[in-house]
Design a protein around this motif. Structure first.
Motif, PDB file in Angstrom:
ATOM      1  N   THR A 283     121.484  82.892 126.571  1.00  0.00           N
ATOM      2  CA  THR A 283     120.715  82.881 125.332  1.00  0.00           C
ATOM      3  C   THR A 283     119.663  81.793 125.376  1.00  0.00           C
ATOM      4  O   THR A 283     119.975  80.630 125.653  1.00  0.00           O
ATOM      5  CB  THR A 283     121.641  82.623 124.126  1.00  0.00           C
ATOM      6  N   GLU A 284     118.453  82.174 125.077  1.00  0.00           N
ATOM      7  CA  GLU A 284     117.370  81.222 124.809  1.00  0.00           C
ATOM      8  C   GLU A 284     117.096  81.237 123.310  1.00  0.00           C
ATOM      9  O   GLU A 284     117.058  82.296 122.681  1.00  0.00           O
ATOM     10  CB  GLU A 284     116.112  81.650 125.567  1.00  0.00           C
ATOM     11  N   SER A 285     116.910  80.069 122.730  1.00  0.00           N
ATOM     12  CA  SER A 285     116.349  79.985 121.387  1.00  0.00           C
ATOM     13  C   SER A 285     115.083  79.145 121.469  1.00  0.00           C
ATOM     14  O   SER A 285     114.833  78.466 122.477  1.00  0.00           O
ATOM     15  CB  SER A 285     117.344  79.387 120.398  1.00  0.00           C
ATOM     16  N   VAL A 286     114.265  79.221 120.433  1.00  0.00           N
ATOM     17  CA  VAL A 286     112.984  78.512 120.455  1.00  0.00           C
ATOM     18  C   VAL A 286     112.898  77.582 119.258  1.00  0.00           C
ATOM     19  O   VAL A 286     113.585  77.761 118.241  1.00  0.00           O
ATOM     20  CB  VAL A 286     111.796  79.491 120.491  1.00  0.00           C
ATOM     21  N   ALA A 287     112.030  76.589 119.375  1.00  0.00           N
ATOM     22  CA  ALA A 287     112.006  75.507 118.394  1.00  0.00           C
ATOM     23  C   ALA A 287     111.763  76.001 116.976  1.00  0.00           C
ATOM     24  O   ALA A 287     112.421  75.556 116.032  1.00  0.00           O
ATOM     25  CB  ALA A 287     110.950  74.476 118.800  1.00  0.00           C
ATOM     26  N   HIS A 288     110.819  76.937 116.801  1.00  0.00           N
ATOM     27  CA  HIS A 288     110.500  77.308 115.424  1.00  0.00           C
ATOM     28  C   HIS A 288     111.651  78.038 114.735  1.00  0.00           C
ATOM     29  O   HIS A 288     111.825  77.920 113.529  1.00  0.00           O
ATOM     30  CB  HIS A 288     109.199  78.119 115.343  1.00  0.00           C
TER      31      HIS A 288
ATOM     32  N   THR B 233     104.940  70.735 120.989  1.00  0.00           N
ATOM     33  CA  THR B 233     105.853  70.296 119.935  1.00  0.00           C
ATOM     34  C   THR B 233     107.302  70.685 120.190  1.00  0.00           C
ATOM     35  O   THR B 233     108.204  70.205 119.491  1.00  0.00           O
ATOM     36  CB  THR B 233     105.406  70.875 118.578  1.00  0.00           C
ATOM     37  N   ARG B 234     107.550  71.553 121.177  1.00  0.00           N
ATOM     38  CA  ARG B 234     108.910  72.038 121.452  1.00  0.00           C
ATOM     39  C   ARG B 234     109.912  70.893 121.517  1.00  0.00           C
ATOM     40  O   ARG B 234     110.926  70.887 120.810  1.00  0.00           O
ATOM     41  CB  ARG B 234     108.922  72.817 122.777  1.00  0.00           C
ATOM     42  N   LEU B 235     109.668  69.918 122.354  1.00  0.00           N
ATOM     43  CA  LEU B 235     110.653  68.865 122.579  1.00  0.00           C
ATOM     44  C   LEU B 235     110.673  67.819 121.469  1.00  0.00           C
ATOM     45  O   LEU B 235     111.757  67.462 120.991  1.00  0.00           O
ATOM     46  CB  LEU B 235     110.417  68.215 123.944  1.00  0.00           C
TER      47      LEU B 235
ATOM     48  N   GLN C 217      96.845  70.928 121.771  1.00  0.00           N
ATOM     49  CA  GLN C 217      96.827  72.363 121.999  1.00  0.00           C
ATOM     50  C   GLN C 217      95.462  72.928 121.628  1.00  0.00           C
ATOM     51  O   GLN C 217      94.764  72.399 120.768  1.00  0.00           O
ATOM     52  CB  GLN C 217      97.941  73.022 121.173  1.00  0.00           C
ATOM     53  N   ALA C 218      95.097  74.036 122.287  1.00  0.00           N
ATOM     54  CA  ALA C 218      93.743  74.597 122.140  1.00  0.00           C
ATOM     55  C   ALA C 218      93.654  75.503 120.926  1.00  0.00           C
ATOM     56  O   ALA C 218      93.272  76.668 121.017  1.00  0.00           O
ATOM     57  CB  ALA C 218      93.356  75.343 123.416  1.00  0.00           C
ATOM     58  N   THR C 219      94.038  74.951 119.779  1.00  0.00           N
ATOM     59  CA  THR C 219      93.990  75.707 118.544  1.00  0.00           C
ATOM     60  C   THR C 219      93.715  74.751 117.390  1.00  0.00           C
ATOM     61  O   THR C 219      93.715  73.530 117.578  1.00  0.00           O
ATOM     62  CB  THR C 219      95.308  76.476 118.308  1.00  0.00           C
ATOM     63  N   ASP C 220      93.501  75.314 116.204  1.00  0.00           N
ATOM     64  CA  ASP C 220      93.138  74.493 115.056  1.00  0.00           C
ATOM     65  C   ASP C 220      94.262  74.390 114.031  1.00  0.00           C
ATOM     66  O   ASP C 220      94.024  74.049 112.879  1.00  0.00           O
ATOM     67  CB  ASP C 220      91.870  75.039 114.386  1.00  0.00           C
ATOM     68  N   TYR C 221      95.491  74.674 114.443  1.00  0.00           N
ATOM     69  CA  TYR C 221      96.615  74.489 113.522  1.00  0.00           C
ATOM     70  C   TYR C 221      97.909  74.308 114.293  1.00  0.00           C
ATOM     71  O   TYR C 221      97.997  74.617 115.488  1.00  0.00           O
ATOM     72  CB  TYR C 221      96.742  75.677 112.561  1.00  0.00           C
ATOM     73  N   THR C 222      98.913  73.785 113.600  1.00  0.00           N
ATOM     74  CA  THR C 222     100.279  73.738 114.097  1.00  0.00           C
ATOM     75  C   THR C 222     101.208  74.153 112.958  1.00  0.00           C
ATOM     76  O   THR C 222     100.968  73.779 111.798  1.00  0.00           O
ATOM     77  CB  THR C 222     100.689  72.345 114.606  1.00  0.00           C
ATOM     78  N   PRO C 223     102.244  74.923 113.235  1.00  0.00           N
ATOM     79  CA  PRO C 223     103.178  75.292 112.162  1.00  0.00           C
ATOM     80  C   PRO C 223     103.985  74.104 111.647  1.00  0.00           C
ATOM     81  O   PRO C 223     104.673  74.234 110.628  1.00  0.00           O
ATOM     82  CB  PRO C 223     104.083  76.333 112.824  1.00  0.00           C
ATOM     83  N   TYR C 224     103.889  72.969 112.324  1.00  0.00           N
ATOM     84  CA  TYR C 224     104.631  71.778 111.913  1.00  0.00           C
ATOM     85  C   TYR C 224     103.753  70.757 111.189  1.00  0.00           C
ATOM     86  O   TYR C 224     104.130  69.597 111.055  1.00  0.00           O
ATOM     87  CB  TYR C 224     105.275  71.125 113.139  1.00  0.00           C
ATOM     88  N   GLU C 225     102.599  71.188 110.704  1.00  0.00           N
ATOM     89  CA  GLU C 225     101.660  70.284 110.047  1.00  0.00           C
ATOM     90  C   GLU C 225     102.355  69.459 108.951  1.00  0.00           C
ATOM     91  O   GLU C 225     103.028  70.001 108.072  1.00  0.00           O
ATOM     92  CB  GLU C 225     100.508  71.078 109.417  1.00  0.00           C
ATOM     93  N   GLY C 226     102.183  68.127 109.055  1.00  0.00           N
ATOM     94  CA  GLY C 226     102.724  67.226 108.046  1.00  0.00           C
ATOM     95  C   GLY C 226     104.189  66.885 108.202  1.00  0.00           C
ATOM     96  O   GLY C 226     104.742  66.130 107.388  1.00  0.00           O
ATOM     97  N   MET C 227     104.857  67.408 109.229  1.00  0.00           N
ATOM     98  CA  MET C 227     106.293  67.147 109.410  1.00  0.00           C
ATOM     99  C   MET C 227     106.501  65.736 109.966  1.00  0.00           C
ATOM    100  O   MET C 227     105.908  65.359 110.974  1.00  0.00           O
ATOM    101  CB  MET C 227     106.898  68.183 110.351  1.00  0.00           C
TER     102      MET C 227
END
Length: 471
Positions: A264-269, A344-346, A411-421
């Motif tokens: 089983t693999e799980s992912v950070a999000h 952000t995974r780790l 990362q080569a994007t303009d957002y992170t799902p962890y913004e403000g965490m």
């Protein structure tokens, strides 16, 4: 030839032990673990200070999509950009995917993606992918295995693009098993998903705010049960990517008890974020497959980091930007699925589970480095700091307090799902092949040294006993 390095003053963390030790590096390899303060032969050796730090094997991300095309969208990062973000997050090896577009041969997709490895700041390996079995597939799989591509991705959803039928999955399991490889599966029942999406469209809608109800938990568990049955019928090893519910994880754990080699693999999000994100501002930022689950499901899934039923920790990194995510925000059936997460995974898992909940640092290393290396035929070259391993090292400040935000990341994007965490713990110095690449949080060496790693034949007996919780 690399200059020798000694890392002094830190606590070395392996999957099976941890303790104070100095790390001697020569010619890009771990040469020795020394007693703290032990003399070294060369007085001019470079010293890296790791006082009050944890010295970890560089992370191995087993699930990373680089420049991935799905439908009308292609994720935005190159190997240089993805691996730059990776090393800032303490990951020094990524495992990418060669997923063929409709009409393209799996082997051709793999050859093209493998050629990009040299652009990276760190090493990479590759999963192949089979969508449809034909009379050339067995030979293509043999050619890929001979070049060190032994893990083959398959999907039970996305009909008309990447979905494989049960016959193709069974034949591919047979072939990879006999080649010392393994099938890795994205498990969601396409029939259940199509039905759920149709009913959602007729009721509340299929916009991003309703993402969770368009891909229900039962779609995942139903597909996992079917794939386990096929694998058991062939005595073939199988690895499940991004499992998002405790029920799915437990189905795999039960199969292991029956003697199947299954992981089983799980992912950070899925371990940190809940489906409440879909009711807030910008729900399209969280659209991924499987979707984020309820807070209760997140809690139950996270418990399996402690039980040992989760084998590996991935990112499922897909580097789309907000413009791409917003094009079809009113219809998730056409949105690009996936979240940026290689950097952000780790730190996110370290903060939420090691710092906040007491997961051991050794278990963290096992999940994030050692087991991903084992299940991809890269161990002990990767995922370890024992002598002979590649000198990929992440030195962590376990007490560093910081706030995740797009301005803090690479990362080569303009957002992170962890913004403000708010997070605690992050890597401050990272070595790749004995070269200091990140130091004090700054990129100090952007030389592309990436190599395509050829996976060794998988030792299923060793994997079945080695990928167990650290004591």
């Amino acid at each position: 030839m690399n200059a020798p390095v000694v890392i002094r003053g830190g606590t070395v963390v392996e999957a099976s032990w941890n303790g104070p030790a100095d790390v001697l590096i020569r010619d890009g390899k771990i040469a020795a673990l020394l007693k703290p303060g032990a003399a070294v032969p060369d007085p001019a050796i470079r010293t890296v200070d790791a006082t009050d730090r944890l010295v970890l094997p560089g992370g191995v991300d087993p699930h990373c999509h680089v420049g991935f095309t799905s439908g009308e969208f292609t994720s935005l990062d190159s190997y240089a950009e993805c691996t730059t973000a990776a090393v800032f997050g303490g990951t020094t090896t990524i495992v990418d995917f060669a997923i063929p577009r409709p009409g393209r041969r799996p082997l051709d997709a793999a050859v093209a993606q493998r050629a990009k490895a040299g652009e990276g700041l760190c090493d990479s390996a590759l999963h192949g992918c089979v969508v449809e079995w034909d009379d050339t597939t067995a030979d293509q799989l043999k050619t890929m295995a001979d070049s060190g591509i032994r893990t083959i991705k398959m999907f039970t959803t996305y009909a008309g693009e990447s979905m494989a039928n049960a016959h193709t999955i069974l034949r591919t399991m047979q072939a990879t098993r006999d080649l010392g490889g393994m099938v890795i599966i994205h498990c969601e029942s396409d029939a259940i998903i199509v039905d759920a999406q149709t009913r959602a469209a007729e009721a509340a809608g299929v916009d991003a705010a309703h993402m969770a109800c368009t891909r229900p938990e039962i779609a995942e568990t139903a597909a996992v049960a079917e794939i386990l049955a096929i694998a058991e019928s062939q005595n073939a090893p199988v690895y499940f990517v991004h499992q998002s519910t405790a029920e799915a994880v437990e189905l795999v754990a039960d199969a292991r008890k029956r003697g199947l080699v299954a992981f089983t693999e799980s992912v950070a999000h899925h371990l940190v974020l809940g489906d409440g994100a879909y009711t807030g501002e910008g729900p399209e930022r969280f659209v991924c497959c499987p979707p984020l689950r309820s807070a209760e499901a997140v809690e139950a899934l996270g418990e399996h980091l402690f039980t040992g039923h989760i084998t590996t920790l991935g990112s499922d990194h897909c580097c789309y930007d907000l413009d791409q995510k917003q094009v079809h925000r009113h219809d998730v059936r056409h949105m690009p699925n996936g979240l940026p997460g290689v950097e952000t995974r780790l730190p996110v898992i370290f903060s939420r589970y090691v710092h906040d909940r007491g997961l051991s640092a050794s278990r963290f290393v096992q999940l994030s480095a050692t087991n991903p290396a084992r299940t991809n035929g890269l161990y002990p070259r990767k995922g370890s700091l024992m002598p002979g391993a590649d000198a990929d090292v992440a030195i962590w400040d376990p007490q560093a307090r910081w706030t995740a935000g797009v301005g803090q990341l690479h990362q080569a994007t303009d957002y992170t799902p962890y913004e403000g965490m708010a997070l605690t713990g992050r890597p401050t110095t990272v070595l790749v092949g004995g070269h200091v690449v990140v130091d004090r949080g700054e990129l100090v060496d952007d030389t592309p040294r990436g190599r395509h790693l050829e996976a060794s034949p998988l030792d299923f007996r060793e994997m079945a006993t080695g990928c167990i919780p650290a004591g």
